[in-house]
Enzyme design. Structure first.
Site, PDB file in Angstrom:
ATOM      1  N   LYS A  26     -28.164  -6.216  98.539  1.00 43.18           N
ATOM      2  CA  LYS A  26     -28.693  -6.551  97.212  1.00 43.18           C
ATOM      3  C   LYS A  26     -29.753  -7.650  97.351  1.00 43.18           C
ATOM      4  CE  LYS A  26     -27.141  -7.904  92.556  1.00 43.18           C
ATOM      5  NZ  LYS A  26     -25.988  -8.202  91.688  1.00 43.18           N
ATOM      6  N   SER A  42     -25.491  -5.695  87.248  1.00 44.08           N
ATOM      7  CA  SER A  42     -26.819  -5.855  87.812  1.00 44.08           C
ATOM      8  C   SER A  42     -26.992  -5.179  89.175  1.00 44.08           C
ATOM      9  CB  SER A  42     -27.121  -7.354  87.957  1.00 44.08           C
ATOM     10  OG  SER A  42     -26.231  -7.953  88.916  1.00 44.08           O
ATOM     11  N   SER A  73     -20.854  -7.124  87.315  1.00 46.85           N
ATOM     12  CA  SER A  73     -22.015  -6.525  87.980  1.00 46.85           C
ATOM     13  C   SER A  73     -21.721  -5.763  89.259  1.00 46.85           C
ATOM     14  CB  SER A  73     -23.072  -7.592  88.273  1.00 46.85           C
ATOM     15  OG  SER A  73     -23.710  -7.981  87.088  1.00 46.85           O
TER      16      SER A  73
END
EC number: 6.3.5.7
Length: 493
Positions: free
Chosen positions: A79, A159, A183
């Site tokens: 990420k 997210s 998330s």
């Protein structure tokens, strides 16, 4: 040869050790898959094929010498919130334009020490603020899943939308993610993958771009429960550079998988039956209860009375911490700089250009609730509510409950640029209704795929555990996974 990207981490690990495949072959297969699919899905912001092949060659050398690490030769996506030395790290924001850190986050350093291979940096909501991966400066990620008979693009959740989409589309064997209010778990539920948010302090936050420091926690998104257990074992550690990381030995989570549930007590909180919850979510929940009962667990009704205040309290605490954490982005030392008449004008222009709308919204909410005259009424009050939410869970666990079963999300994935969501940010925030309590209390939570909705889209169930008892979550989630089966997105990209 079979498609190497179809192998789970556990399967690939075994084949690499048996010398049936090489790390270079496996990495090459993923690089090819990314080249073929990323234009359609937008899961990766940056790919690092040369670095990946170098790491894979080093893995092959260690495998040949019998010095294999726990993740030797396993290709992962990272990420864009995790600092990766010399590689793009921008939290999917324009304000960090061109930033490449001279350090490595502790979590990714742990993964590389165990032999994992980096494929690239994954797309996400800007500064991890969002539930749909639409606030990214690099554009929205597309969910590999589509509704039956439809070509409409769906969000992968957020997210960590790039992480979830890449795992679901087999563009990496597993991925790192972060969870501040859901998330990891919400995108996992939207993409038919497994995501675990560990206990606060289980993984070091050092080198991860901060959103809300008392809520943020790193964790993995993987194809199945076993892979998630393997990844978390390598990601977790105590760290002198993060005083919130906890010095408790990291267990071998994989050994919990397959253990019987006899003697476990699973709580069902009545407060999670929210108004207007779709019938199929309730039906899935009941199915999950039945599976756990059949596996020998006892089911008890419980009450978490302050759940109703969790979402509003979260959307005070998280933006307040964000407004403080994001104050460092000013165009002076790194990232984007928009020239101005003087330093204040430069600050204002840089932030106006560099931050997206959702980030600006949360900074303003956070600054407002921390301002003189409102601090007591909002922020202090929200922290008191947070203490009560934590106590609700403590009371339930003290009464002998081992884990809590709830839905993961109030619906399946929705469309990109959904007008209802765009017009009303609160509707978007409601996607976190089942997940934020876990962050407010610092507890571990796992989302596991449990079925498909009427349109053929994945739905997940969530298990919430005692602090630092991720093992029970893996043990219980595996039972759900075995009963529900695994779900793969029909390929269209």
């Amino acid at each position: 040869m079979t498609d190497l990207t179809a192998l789970t981490i556990a399967e690939a690990r075994d084949q690499l050790k048996a010398k049936a495949i090489t790390a270079t072959e496996l990495t090459g297969a993923y690089i090819q898959a990314i080249e073929n699919a990323n234009e359609a899905l937008n899961a990766y912001i940056v790919t690092t094929p040369e670095k990946a092949l170098q790491m894979a060659e080093a893995s092959d050398a260690r495998l040949a010498a019998g010095n294999a690490g726990a993740l030797e030769g396993i290709p992962l996506g990272i990420k864009d919130l995790f600092g990766t030395e010399g590689v793009h790290t921008q939290a999917a924001s324009h304000i960090l334009d061109g930033f490449k850190p001279h350090y490595e986050s502790t979590v990714t350093a742990n993964l590389w020490a165990d032999g994992a291979v980096m494929l690239g940096k994954l797309n996400m909501d800007e500064f991890a603020m969002g539930s749909s991966n639409e606030s990214s400066y690099y554009g929205p990620v597309k969910n590999p899943w589509r509704a039956k008979g439809s070509n409409a693009d769906l969000v992968p959740g957020g997210s960590s939308g790039g992480s979830a989409a890449a795992v679901a589309a087999r563009l990496c064997a597993g991925a790192t993610a972060t969870d501040t209010g859901g998330s990891i778990r919400q995108p996992a539920a939207f993409t038919g993958t497994v995501g675990i948010k560990p206990t606060y302090g289980r993984c070091s936050r050092w080198g991860i771009v901060a959103f809300a420091s008392s809520l943020d926690q790193a964790g993995p998104i993987a194809r199945d429960v076993r892979d998630a257990a393997i990844l978390l074992k390598s990601m977790a550690s105590v760290d002198a550079k993060d005083t919130t990381s906890v010095n408790i030995a990291v267990p071998d989570y994989e050994t919990a998988i397959g253990k019987p549930l006899a003697g476990l007590k699973i709580g069902i909180p009545k407060e999670y039956r929210v108004d207007g919850m779709p019938e199929e979510i309730e039906k899935l929940w009941q199915q999950g209860i039945a599976w756990l009962k059949d596996a020998g667990a006892s089911i008890v009704d419980i009450s978490l009375p302050h759940t109703t205040y969790a979402l509003p309290a979260y959307y005070i605490v998280a933006p307040a911490e964000a407004s403080s954490n994001l104050a460092r982005y000013d165009g002076v030392r790194y990232g984007l700089r928009v020239p101005g008449r003087d330093i204040v004008d430069m600050y204002e222009k840089t932030r106006a250009t560099g931050f997206g709308d959702e980030v600006k919204r949360r900074i303003m909410i956070g600054t407002y609730v921390l301002s003189a005259g409102y601090y007591d009424a909002y922020y202090l009050q929200a922290q008191k509510v947070r203490t009560l939410i934590k106590k609700d869970f403590e009371d339930v666990f003290h009464a002998g409950v081992d884990a809590i079963l709830t839905p993961a999300t109030p619906s399946a994935a929705f469309g990109i640029a959904d007008q209802d969501m765009a017009a009303d940010p609160v509707k978007m925030y409601l996607n976190d209704i089942f997940t934020v309590t876990v962050n407010m209390a610092g507890l571990p939570g796992i989302a596991v795929p449990a079925g498909l909705d009427a349109r053929g889209l994945p739905l997940g169930l969530q298990l919430i555990g005692r602090p630092f008892d991720e093992e029970t979550l893996f043990q219980t989630a595996y039972v759900i996974e075995q009963a529900a089966g695994k779900f793969n997105a029909p390929k269209w990209w």
